[in-house]
Design a protein around this motif. Structure first.
Motif, PDB file in Angstrom:
ATOM      1  N   PRO A 160       0.821  -1.217   0.000  1.00 34.97           N
ATOM      2  CA  PRO A 160       0.000   0.000   0.000  1.00 34.97           C
ATOM      3  C   PRO A 160       0.850   1.260   0.000  1.00 34.97           C
ATOM      4  O   PRO A 160       1.994   1.278   0.453  1.00 34.97           O
ATOM      5  CB  PRO A 160      -0.812  -0.132   1.297  1.00 34.97           C
ATOM      6  N   GLU A 161       0.259   2.324  -0.506  1.00 29.35           N
ATOM      7  CA  GLU A 161       0.893   3.638  -0.470  1.00 29.35           C
ATOM      8  C   GLU A 161       0.602   4.308   0.877  1.00 29.35           C
ATOM      9  O   GLU A 161      -0.274   3.889   1.627  1.00 29.35           O
ATOM     10  CB  GLU A 161       0.369   4.500  -1.617  1.00 29.35           C
ATOM     11  N   GLU A 162       1.320   5.361   1.154  1.00 30.93           N
ATOM     12  CA  GLU A 162       1.154   6.041   2.439  1.00 30.93           C
ATOM     13  C   GLU A 162      -0.210   6.691   2.552  1.00 30.93           C
ATOM     14  O   GLU A 162      -0.838   6.670   3.623  1.00 30.93           O
ATOM     15  CB  GLU A 162       2.250   7.097   2.611  1.00 30.93           C
ATOM     16  N   TYR A 163      -0.705   7.256   1.466  1.00 29.20           N
ATOM     17  CA  TYR A 163      -1.986   7.953   1.472  1.00 29.20           C
ATOM     18  C   TYR A 163      -3.047   7.067   0.815  1.00 29.20           C
ATOM     19  O   TYR A 163      -2.845   6.568  -0.293  1.00 29.20           O
ATOM     20  CB  TYR A 163      -1.873   9.290   0.736  1.00 29.20           C
ATOM     21  N   GLN A 164      -4.169   6.907   1.493  1.00 24.86           N
ATOM     22  CA  GLN A 164      -5.268   6.067   1.024  1.00 24.86           C
ATOM     23  C   GLN A 164      -6.568   6.872   1.080  1.00 24.86           C
ATOM     24  O   GLN A 164      -6.801   7.620   2.034  1.00 24.86           O
ATOM     25  CB  GLN A 164      -5.399   4.820   1.903  1.00 24.86           C
ATOM     26  N   ALA A 165      -7.391   6.692   0.045  1.00 24.04           N
ATOM     27  CA  ALA A 165      -8.680   7.381  -0.025  1.00 24.04           C
ATOM     28  C   ALA A 165      -9.799   6.345  -0.062  1.00 24.04           C
ATOM     29  O   ALA A 165      -9.690   5.319  -0.738  1.00 24.04           O
ATOM     30  CB  ALA A 165      -8.755   8.274  -1.264  1.00 24.04           C
ATOM     31  N   ALA A 198      -8.414   3.344  -2.485  1.00 20.22           N
ATOM     32  CA  ALA A 198      -7.418   3.507  -3.549  1.00 20.22           C
ATOM     33  C   ALA A 198      -6.367   4.511  -3.104  1.00 20.22           C
ATOM     34  O   ALA A 198      -6.566   5.279  -2.148  1.00 20.22           O
ATOM     35  CB  ALA A 198      -8.075   3.961  -4.853  1.00 20.22           C
ATOM     36  N   GLY A 199      -5.244   4.515  -3.824  1.00 20.73           N
ATOM     37  CA  GLY A 199      -4.136   5.413  -3.525  1.00 20.73           C
ATOM     38  C   GLY A 199      -4.071   6.577  -4.488  1.00 20.73           C
ATOM     39  O   GLY A 199      -4.836   6.654  -5.458  1.00 20.73           O
ATOM     40  N   TYR A 351      -5.985  17.434   1.678  1.00 22.90           N
ATOM     41  CA  TYR A 351      -7.225  16.764   1.290  1.00 22.90           C
ATOM     42  C   TYR A 351      -7.424  16.817  -0.228  1.00 22.90           C
ATOM     43  O   TYR A 351      -7.765  15.803  -0.853  1.00 22.90           O
ATOM     44  CB  TYR A 351      -8.402  17.413   2.012  1.00 22.90           C
ATOM     45  N   ASN A 352      -7.207  17.963  -0.845  1.00 25.36           N
ATOM     46  CA  ASN A 352      -7.388  18.076  -2.292  1.00 25.36           C
ATOM     47  C   ASN A 352      -6.376  17.244  -3.075  1.00 25.36           C
ATOM     48  O   ASN A 352      -6.665  16.769  -4.178  1.00 25.36           O
ATOM     49  CB  ASN A 352      -7.275  19.540  -2.721  1.00 25.36           C
ATOM     50  N   LYS A 353      -5.218  17.037  -2.510  1.00 27.88           N
ATOM     51  CA  LYS A 353      -4.163  16.324  -3.223  1.00 27.88           C
ATOM     52  C   LYS A 353      -4.346  14.816  -3.188  1.00 27.88           C
ATOM     53  O   LYS A 353      -4.048  14.123  -4.171  1.00 27.88           O
ATOM     54  CB  LYS A 353      -2.799  16.704  -2.625  1.00 27.88           C
ATOM     55  N   HIS A 354      -4.872  14.272  -2.096  1.00 32.51           N
ATOM     56  CA  HIS A 354      -4.886  12.822  -1.910  1.00 32.51           C
ATOM     57  C   HIS A 354      -6.284  12.201  -1.860  1.00 32.51           C
ATOM     58  O   HIS A 354      -6.395  10.999  -1.636  1.00 32.51           O
ATOM     59  CB  HIS A 354      -4.146  12.465  -0.617  1.00 32.51           C
ATOM     60  N   MET A 355      -7.330  12.975  -2.054  1.00 33.03           N
ATOM     61  CA  MET A 355      -8.670  12.432  -1.929  1.00 33.03           C
ATOM     62  C   MET A 355      -9.199  11.840  -3.228  1.00 33.03           C
ATOM     63  O   MET A 355     -10.091  11.007  -3.221  1.00 33.03           O
ATOM     64  CB  MET A 355      -9.629  13.527  -1.426  1.00 33.03           C
ATOM     65  N   GLY A 356      -8.679  12.210  -4.380  1.00 33.38           N
ATOM     66  CA  GLY A 356      -9.285  11.828  -5.655  1.00 33.38           C
ATOM     67  C   GLY A 356      -8.827  10.515  -6.236  1.00 33.38           C
ATOM     68  O   GLY A 356      -9.026  10.273  -7.437  1.00 33.38           O
ATOM     69  N   GLY A 357      -8.217   9.627  -5.448  1.00 33.38           N
ATOM     70  CA  GLY A 357      -7.713   8.378  -6.010  1.00 33.38           C
ATOM     71  C   GLY A 357      -8.810   7.462  -6.523  1.00 33.38           C
ATOM     72  O   GLY A 357      -8.679   6.846  -7.588  1.00 33.38           O
TER      73      GLY A 357
END
Length: 485
Positions: A160-165, A198-199, A351-357
């Motif tokens: 997994p990646e560090e940021y998850q949505a 998703a990441g 939030y805007n950078k990592h939420m759209g996965g």
């Protein structure tokens, strides 16, 4: 005399019919109590339906059980390859791929039209003889549960990646189904609802299709909080992974529950879930203008609540990000009639950078999706699972190219076309004859004297070790792929 005898026989038959049959009266018909009009017989008919199927599924099992498809692994690979081709080259009707006017040779030369429609008609993921009993606790996705479990197990093995949505997806469907849901803000509003993790690279790591209140076990946080906890169960604890979700999922108890597992949380939150936090009202923010924010931090669990006014007031909750460091963003000012710089908190930027996965993964799936109609309600989910597997495979290939230091990246269109060609040609006999009898033009036409050019095969076909030995020719030539060997 003959006419009189015939008339007597006819009248006798009528008398017998009138005595054996009793027709319903008008009053009985109106009341719904219709008397049985069939003649009574002394022979009991209790065994007349013995051995007959009692339900529609049993009838289909007996009818389809007598058909022998005689399929094989190679043919099913060709079937999947044809589906991928149809996702790339789209036509208004499936029959056009085999028509004389719009014939598409990569599909029509591999499988006949009748055979292509026959395979999905008899396609099953589970054996119909082993169906569970019909009750309220039965899994509504039992028809495709082995396929879903296999795909979920494969996705969970990915690093997994560090940021998850966490967000919801829609598997579009127009037919009737008790599982069909409506989501107002989606491009495809009707379909099966899938909750996905998703990441930022658009890769999916877990999903679950919504079937009702029995989709997940009760964890004490309500439906929305239980969804996030269920999708993040496989994330390693105490390694500071960051999970993002929108206001439909977010709550303060959810943020605290994830923090206890060592997983950070960030997302928008509704006003009625903020626990009466003493923040400024929306009217007070409108007086100050764009970019004004107010925040509070809960000391016990270190949960931050941020109230930011952009075009309207937006609430955020997080366990690792807050206001600082502040940044700026461009917004149009109606009063000044120009673009101005507006202060933006750090939590909004993350939030805007990592939420759209999840939304980007949904977009990639819809680019070259398999759009084949079927009377079986679960075939749309089967085709969606195939698209998820191919998109994740393409993203893994791009990740591998980056790790090897290669700058050239294969587009998704070429990746799916190569897989389709490999499924159609790899490990398949090259001596298959063309279907149909030759035309008179082909028999009388003399071959051209110019040199024939053969296209280079795909990599899967070149290195499959099947019927690719060198042929002895009289005229000497050079290898077309000599530079790459």
């Amino acid at each position: 005399m003959v006419e009189k005898e015939d008339a007597a026989e006819i009248s006798a038959i009528r008398e017998e019919q009138e005595t054996e049959y009793e027709f319903p009266k008008a009053d009985a018909v109106r009341s719904g109590k219709v008397i049985d009009s069939q003649p009574k017989s002394d022979v009991s008919d209790n065994n007349t339906n013995e051995g007959a199927p009692s339900t529609r599924e049993q009838q289909q099992q007996q009818q389809k059980g007598s058909v022998s498809l005689q399929t094989s692994k190679n043919e099913m690979e060709q079937f999947v390859g044809i589906l991928l081709h149809m996702g790339i080259i789209k036509m208004l009707s499936i029959h056009l791929y085999w028509s004389n006017e719009c014939r598409y040779s990569p599909i029509a030369d591999v499988m006949s039209r009748i055979r292509f429609f026959q395979l999905p008609w008899y396609f099953h993921v589970v054996n119909n003889q082993d169906l569970p009993e019909a009750n309220s606790n039965r899994d509504k996705l039992f028809k495709i549960r082995p396929l879903l479990s296999a795909l979920q197990s494969s996705l969970k093995t990915l690093p997994p990646e560090e940021y998850q949505a966490v967000d919801e997806q829609i598997i579009p469907i127009k037919g009737r189904s008790g599982l069909k849901q409506y989501v107002r803000n989606k491009p495809r509003k009707w379909g099966y609802k899938s909750f996905t993790r998703a990441g930022p690279s658009d890769m999916m790591y877990d999903f679950e299709i919504y079937v009702g209140k029995n989709t997940w076990s009760d964890r004490g946080l309500g439906l929305t909080g239980d969804i996030v906890l269920a999708l993040t169960e496989t994330l390693p604890e105490k390694q500071h992974f960051k999970v993002f979700a929108d206001s439909w999922f977010s709550s303060i108890p959810l943020a605290i529950a994830l923090k206890e597992r060592g997983i950070e949380f960030c997302g928008t939150i509704r006003t009625d879930r903020m626990g009466k936090c003493p923040l400024k009202t929306e009217v007070e923010h409108e007086k100050t203008g764009h970019g004004f924010c107010d925040w509070r931090v809960e000391a016990t669990n270190n949960v931050a609540l941020v109230h930011w006014f952009d075009r309207k007031c937006i609430n955020f909750v997080s366990t690792y990000a807050c206001v600082e460091p502040m940044a700026t963003c461009r917004r149009y000012s109606a009063s000044e009639k120009k673009f101005i710089d507006v202060p933006r908190p750090y939590i909004v930027q993350k939030y805007n950078k990592h939420m759209g996965g999840v939304d980007l993964a949904d977009m990639l799936i819809e680019l070259y999706c398999i759009n084949l109609r079927s009377r079986k309600w679960y075939m749309r989910i089967v085709y969606w699972c195939l698209s998820v597997a191919f998109v994740n495979g393409w993203l893994l290939q791009r990740r591998l190219m980056v790790q090897r230091g290669k700058t050239s990246k294969m587009p998704l269109l070429q990746f799916q076309a190569n897989i389709a060609a490999g499924l159609l040609l790899a490990r398949k006999s090259a001596s298959q004859k063309k279907r149909g009898r030759p035309s008179s033009e082909m028999l009388t036409r003399t071959p051209a004297a110019k040199r024939t050019v053969c296209a280079a095969p795909v990599m899967d076909e070149r290195f499959d070790g099947f019927e690719h030995f060198a042929d002895m020719v009289e005229k000497k030539g050079r290898c077309k792929e000599s530079n790459s060997l």
